[in-house]
Structure formats: structure tokens, C-alpha cells
Design an enzyme around this catalytic site. Structure first.
Site, PDB file in Angstrom:
ATOM      1  N   THR A   1      21.654 -16.838   9.919  1.00  0.00           N
ATOM      2  CA  THR A   1      22.128 -18.089   9.339  1.00  0.00           C
ATOM      3  C   THR A   1      21.662 -19.302  10.130  1.00  0.00           C
ATOM      4  O   THR A   1      21.261 -20.308   9.548  1.00  0.00           O
ATOM      5  CB  THR A   1      23.673 -18.075   9.262  1.00  0.00           C
TER       6      THR A   1
ATOM      7  N   THR B   1      25.947 -15.014  10.833  1.00  0.00           N
ATOM      8  CA  THR B   1      27.371 -14.746  10.694  1.00  0.00           C
ATOM      9  C   THR B   1      27.722 -13.393  10.098  1.00  0.00           C
ATOM     10  O   THR B   1      28.873 -13.005  10.142  1.00  0.00           O
ATOM     11  CB  THR B   1      27.999 -15.828   9.798  1.00  0.00           C
ATOM     12  N   ASP B   2      26.766 -12.664   9.565  1.00  0.00           N
ATOM     13  CA  ASP B   2      27.086 -11.390   8.905  1.00  0.00           C
ATOM     14  C   ASP B   2      26.992 -10.180   9.815  1.00  0.00           C
ATOM     15  O   ASP B   2      27.277  -9.074   9.391  1.00  0.00           O
ATOM     16  CB  ASP B   2      26.144 -11.157   7.714  1.00  0.00           C
TER      17      ASP B   2
END
Length: 86
Positions: free
Chosen positions: A7, A84-85
Site C-alpha cells: 500500500t 496493510t494486508d
């Protein structure tokens, strides 16, 4: 700085209708005013994948590069950028 995409490196891609990792580690430094003046920075792109596409293969490559860089006595710290994942 070891970059892996994610991200933080993303920009909107209208063709893919979403944010896609596109920024290099040097781009990230340029986007952070004053950062380059705080330390001598070295950058390396380990991968440039979406956060949800991190795999054990990328993790292993990242771990190997971290170990190799930390073996150099001139290296004081390592920053890994991603998203963020993960």
C-alpha cells in the site's frame, strides 16, 4: 530501506480500477521531506507486490537480505516498507 511494494508504494491505476504498487524506495524517500538528511540511506527493492500477494518466497528473500545487510557493520538499522494486508 528494503521495499516490498504494498500500500505504501501504491498509486491509483485506472486500468486496474485500484491502487497498485508503483513507487520505488527512492520515490518514497523523495516523498518524505527531510528524511534523506537524517541518515545515510541505502535502498533496495526486494519485491513490488500488492500486500495480499506477499508469499513465503518473498518473506524468505526479505529475511536473507536483512541478514546480509545486518552483517555489514556500517548498517545501523533496517526499515522494511510494505502495506496493510500482510
Amino acid at each position: 530501506i528494503l521495499a516490498t511494494g504494498g500500500t505504501i508504494a501504491g498509486r491509483w491505476d485506472p486500468a486496474q480500477h485500484g491502487v497498485v504498487p508503483q513507487l520505488t524506495p527512492d520515490d518514497l524517500i523523495q516523498l518524505t521531506p527531510g528524511l534523506a538528511g537524517l541518515a545515510t540511506l541505502e535502498t533496495e527493492a526486494i519485491a513490488n507486490v500488492d500486500s495480499s500477494n506477499m508469499t513465503p518466497r518473498v518473506w524468505l528473500r526479505l529475511a536473507e537480505r536483512i541478514q546480509a545487510r545486518l552483517a555489514d557493520p556500517s548498517i545501523d538499522a533496517i526499515v522494511v516498507t510494505h502495506g496493510t494486508d500482510t
